[in-house]
Scaffold this motif. Sequence first.
Motif, PDB file in Angstrom:
ATOM      1  N   LEU A  97      66.978  59.499 -16.058  1.00 21.86           N
ATOM      2  CA  LEU A  97      66.586  59.214 -14.679  1.00 21.86           C
ATOM      3  C   LEU A  97      67.730  58.614 -13.873  1.00 21.86           C
ATOM      4  O   LEU A  97      67.957  59.010 -12.719  1.00 21.86           O
ATOM      5  CB  LEU A  97      65.375  58.277 -14.653  1.00 21.86           C
ATOM      6  N   THR A  98      68.451  57.672 -14.456  1.00 21.62           N
ATOM      7  CA  THR A  98      69.581  57.050 -13.756  1.00 21.62           C
ATOM      8  C   THR A  98      70.586  58.105 -13.326  1.00 21.62           C
ATOM      9  O   THR A  98      71.048  58.127 -12.179  1.00 21.62           O
ATOM     10  CB  THR A  98      70.273  56.010 -14.657  1.00 21.62           C
ATOM     11  N   THR A  99      70.907  58.988 -14.245  1.00 25.12           N
ATOM     12  CA  THR A  99      71.897  60.025 -13.953  1.00 25.12           C
ATOM     13  C   THR A  99      71.348  61.044 -12.973  1.00 25.12           C
ATOM     14  O   THR A  99      72.075  61.493 -12.074  1.00 25.12           O
ATOM     15  CB  THR A  99      72.372  60.678 -15.261  1.00 25.12           C
ATOM     16  N   LEU A 100      70.078  61.400 -13.111  1.00 24.79           N
ATOM     17  CA  LEU A 100      69.479  62.343 -12.155  1.00 24.79           C
ATOM     18  C   LEU A 100      69.494  61.785 -10.736  1.00 24.79           C
ATOM     19  O   LEU A 100      69.764  62.529  -9.781  1.00 24.79           O
ATOM     20  CB  LEU A 100      68.045  62.687 -12.562  1.00 24.79           C
ATOM     21  N   ARG A 127      62.551  46.510 -17.847  1.00 22.86           N
ATOM     22  CA  ARG A 127      63.342  46.671 -19.074  1.00 22.86           C
ATOM     23  C   ARG A 127      64.799  47.030 -18.830  1.00 22.86           C
ATOM     24  O   ARG A 127      65.636  46.784 -19.684  1.00 22.86           O
ATOM     25  CB  ARG A 127      62.722  47.755 -19.962  1.00 22.86           C
ATOM     26  N   ASN A 128      65.094  47.653 -17.686  1.00 23.03           N
ATOM     27  CA  ASN A 128      66.445  48.154 -17.485  1.00 23.03           C
ATOM     28  C   ASN A 128      66.894  48.012 -16.029  1.00 23.03           C
ATOM     29  O   ASN A 128      67.249  49.014 -15.387  1.00 23.03           O
ATOM     30  CB  ASN A 128      66.508  49.620 -17.945  1.00 23.03           C
ATOM     31  N   PRO A 129      66.918  46.799 -15.502  1.00 18.64           N
ATOM     32  CA  PRO A 129      67.311  46.632 -14.103  1.00 18.64           C
ATOM     33  C   PRO A 129      68.770  47.001 -13.837  1.00 18.64           C
ATOM     34  O   PRO A 129      69.111  47.397 -12.717  1.00 18.64           O
ATOM     35  CB  PRO A 129      67.056  45.145 -13.831  1.00 18.64           C
ATOM     36  N   TYR A 130      69.615  46.902 -14.846  1.00 16.68           N
ATOM     37  CA  TYR A 130      71.025  47.249 -14.655  1.00 16.68           C
ATOM     38  C   TYR A 130      71.182  48.718 -14.276  1.00 16.68           C
ATOM     39  O   TYR A 130      71.945  49.052 -13.370  1.00 16.68           O
ATOM     40  CB  TYR A 130      71.812  46.921 -15.928  1.00 16.68           C
ATOM     41  N   SER A 131      70.461  49.595 -14.950  1.00 14.96           N
ATOM     42  CA  SER A 131      70.545  51.031 -14.636  1.00 14.96           C
ATOM     43  C   SER A 131      70.075  51.314 -13.215  1.00 14.96           C
ATOM     44  O   SER A 131      70.630  52.178 -12.529  1.00 14.96           O
ATOM     45  CB  SER A 131      69.722  51.853 -15.634  1.00 14.96           C
ATOM     46  N   ARG A 139      74.412  55.359  -4.783  1.00 16.56           N
ATOM     47  CA  ARG A 139      73.893  55.861  -3.509  1.00 16.56           C
ATOM     48  C   ARG A 139      74.431  55.081  -2.315  1.00 16.56           C
ATOM     49  O   ARG A 139      74.109  55.396  -1.172  1.00 16.56           O
ATOM     50  CB  ARG A 139      72.359  55.797  -3.530  1.00 16.56           C
ATOM     51  N   GLY A 140      75.223  54.038  -2.560  1.00 18.17           N
ATOM     52  CA  GLY A 140      75.791  53.249  -1.468  1.00 18.17           C
ATOM     53  C   GLY A 140      74.844  52.204  -0.925  1.00 18.17           C
ATOM     54  O   GLY A 140      75.055  51.689   0.179  1.00 18.17           O
ATOM     55  N   GLU A 141      73.830  51.844  -1.687  1.00 18.76           N
ATOM     56  CA  GLU A 141      72.821  50.888  -1.264  1.00 18.76           C
ATOM     57  C   GLU A 141      73.132  49.524  -1.885  1.00 18.76           C
ATOM     58  O   GLU A 141      72.529  49.100  -2.871  1.00 18.76           O
ATOM     59  CB  GLU A 141      71.434  51.394  -1.685  1.00 18.76           C
ATOM     60  N   ALA A 142      74.100  48.852  -1.286  1.00 20.83           N
ATOM     61  CA  ALA A 142      74.626  47.609  -1.854  1.00 20.83           C
ATOM     62  C   ALA A 142      73.567  46.510  -1.966  1.00 20.83           C
ATOM     63  O   ALA A 142      73.493  45.826  -2.996  1.00 20.83           O
ATOM     64  CB  ALA A 142      75.815  47.110  -1.033  1.00 20.83           C
ATOM     65  N   ASP A 143      72.756  46.331  -0.927  1.00 17.40           N
ATOM     66  CA  ASP A 143      71.758  45.257  -0.980  1.00 17.40           C
ATOM     67  C   ASP A 143      70.808  45.457  -2.157  1.00 17.40           C
ATOM     68  O   ASP A 143      70.532  44.517  -2.910  1.00 17.40           O
ATOM     69  CB  ASP A 143      70.968  45.172   0.334  1.00 17.40           C
ATOM     70  N   ALA A 144      70.308  46.670  -2.320  1.00 16.63           N
ATOM     71  CA  ALA A 144      69.398  46.962  -3.438  1.00 16.63           C
ATOM     72  C   ALA A 144      70.132  46.839  -4.773  1.00 16.63           C
ATOM     73  O   ALA A 144      69.575  46.320  -5.743  1.00 16.63           O
ATOM     74  CB  ALA A 144      68.798  48.356  -3.288  1.00 16.63           C
ATOM     75  N   ALA A 145      71.362  47.280  -4.823  1.00 13.43           N
ATOM     76  CA  ALA A 145      72.140  47.177  -6.070  1.00 13.43           C
ATOM     77  C   ALA A 145      72.302  45.722  -6.482  1.00 13.43           C
ATOM     78  O   ALA A 145      72.088  45.375  -7.653  1.00 13.43           O
ATOM     79  CB  ALA A 145      73.507  47.844  -5.911  1.00 13.43           C
ATOM     80  N   ALA A 152      68.961  41.755 -13.395  1.00 16.58           N
ATOM     81  CA  ALA A 152      69.503  41.972 -14.744  1.00 16.58           C
ATOM     82  C   ALA A 152      70.122  40.684 -15.271  1.00 16.58           C
ATOM     83  O   ALA A 152      69.942  40.332 -16.447  1.00 16.58           O
ATOM     84  CB  ALA A 152      70.534  43.094 -14.724  1.00 16.58           C
ATOM     85  N   TYR A 153      70.830  39.976 -14.420  1.00 15.10           N
ATOM     86  CA  TYR A 153      71.433  38.707 -14.826  1.00 15.10           C
ATOM     87  C   TYR A 153      70.349  37.685 -15.190  1.00 15.10           C
ATOM     88  O   TYR A 153      70.423  37.026 -16.220  1.00 15.10           O
ATOM     89  CB  TYR A 153      72.335  38.164 -13.716  1.00 15.10           C
ATOM     90  N   GLN A 154      69.343  37.554 -14.339  1.00 16.39           N
ATOM     91  CA  GLN A 154      68.262  36.590 -14.566  1.00 16.39           C
ATOM     92  C   GLN A 154      67.501  36.896 -15.851  1.00 16.39           C
ATOM     93  O   GLN A 154      67.112  35.984 -16.576  1.00 16.39           O
ATOM     94  CB  GLN A 154      67.285  36.563 -13.376  1.00 16.39           C
ATOM     95  N   GLN A 155      67.301  38.170 -16.127  1.00 17.15           N
ATOM     96  CA  GLN A 155      66.561  38.577 -17.326  1.00 17.15           C
ATOM     97  C   GLN A 155      67.460  38.632 -18.555  1.00 17.15           C
ATOM     98  O   GLN A 155      66.980  38.861 -19.648  1.00 17.15           O
ATOM     99  CB  GLN A 155      65.918  39.949 -17.124  1.00 17.15           C
ATOM    100  N   ASN A 156      68.774  38.468 -18.308  1.00 16.98           N
ATOM    101  CA  ASN A 156      69.751  38.600 -19.391  1.00 16.98           C
ATOM    102  C   ASN A 156      69.628  39.965 -20.057  1.00 16.98           C
ATOM    103  O   ASN A 156      69.684  40.092 -21.274  1.00 16.98           O
ATOM    104  CB  ASN A 156      69.603  37.465 -20.412  1.00 16.98           C
ATOM    105  N   ARG A 157      69.396  40.971 -19.227  1.00 16.14           N
ATOM    106  CA  ARG A 157      69.254  42.336 -19.723  1.00 16.14           C
ATOM    107  C   ARG A 157      70.336  43.203 -19.098  1.00 16.14           C
ATOM    108  O   ARG A 157      70.793  42.968 -18.018  1.00 16.14           O
ATOM    109  CB  ARG A 157      67.897  42.927 -19.349  1.00 16.14           C
TER     110      ARG A 157
END
Length: 190
Positions: A97-100, A127-131, A139-145, A152-157
Amino acid sequence: IILNKALKTGQFGAYVSWARNRLARNPLDTDSLSDLASAQQAAGLLADAAATSRKVLKINPAYATAPAQYAQTLLLMGKKSEALSAVENESDPASKLTTLVCVYWATGRRSESDAALGTLEQGFGNRNPYSIAVAHAYRGEADAAFLWLDRAYQQNRGALEDLKVHPFLRNLHSDPRFNSLLRKAKLPET
């Protein structure tokens, strides 16, 4: 240890040499090949990364995440239709999904990219907020990224150790929030 140092510093020469020596002794080690392909991709050695990914897939066509890794390399090389063909063989749902999301975005298929991103967020947000951050960054969506990177940092994932070198996150490097996140993650700043 060598790979972690390379990911943190962005200096891949020692790791690539070490990995090649290791693979000379065991050329069928798909885990080492996959790690080498990741390092080559992060170092900008895209032709080498693509060749290494093809080796992984030749040895083990069912190796989870290898088709997505190969597709991402192809996408970085500007080979969009080949990237789409490669990712279709991915068995790991989050990687696929990330790659798609990224391939569809690159090919101008915005609604399909949006749909894949929605499915990624719904299915893997916990489970995978980093992806998800990677997809938004591409996609150039810095705020969402940054929202998903913070999650991901908060969840240590997630693989925050490659935060500095992931090719799809490079467009975030000039944002002041990026160095702030590197400091929080105890990584060297850009």
